[in-house]
Design an enzyme around this catalytic site. Sequence first.
Site: not given
Length: 270
Positions: A143, A156
């Site tokens: 990400s 996360y």
Amino acid sequence: MYHYVGKTALITGASSGIGEVFARALAKRGMNLILVARTESKLRALAQELGSQYRVNVEVLSIDLGNPGAAQSVRQTTRDAGWRVDLLVNNAGFSTLGAFETIPPELEQQCVMVNIAALLDLTHAYIPDMLEQGEGAIINMASVLSFVGGGRQATYAATKAFVFSLSQALWSDYRKRGIRVFALCPGPVATGFFEVMGADAKLNFMGLMDKPERVVKVGLKAFEKGKPYKLVGWFTKATALSTRILPRTLMSRVVHFMTVFIYKPNGKRR
């Protein structure tokens, strides 16, 4: 290049979003599939569609990778069935959201289990087989937050930093032993992930939202060239570059400000 035809890919989180797009793209390239996700009905519908359209074999495994021992169960099932895995796509993942003290600890643990533990266990499970086969490949979903701590997405972001770091180490370790390891690093992607968080409209307005089809297309092109990772989208590239120029404390404040502006905390798993 990478030769897809006749090989088998195991894709986690395959029932929707980027995982589903990976399944469609790889089936179109002639790969047989093993689709893994929680929702069996969606998997079976997708399996029937892709099997019929592209004349490939598509198997379905309905399992929650957040449960202890889930990855081992997947490995045992594929071994018992005699299914060879040539390409492992570790796509399954989800994010908690909100001020750290407001998020239920059990939900944070689930995030770590799915994003890190399951990915790690599956990678451990299939690398020995790939070494024995003399070839193999792994695609890990990282990400933009792999590069900077995400405000209100602390856990996360930390899991994605782990995924990126692990991927780069394994790429170095196995690139001369017949195994490709690749990390795909997109920014916000229009998959429903951000809709659940109430952020899709703002991200679209800011020009930050990418399409999953483009993410997978760009990612596979880089994977085929043997690259260790790929940053997708201008926002991801700018963020990664900024971490080399600006103090990390400043970058963390910027991301925190953006997150507070964009998201509506809900603390729910999709």
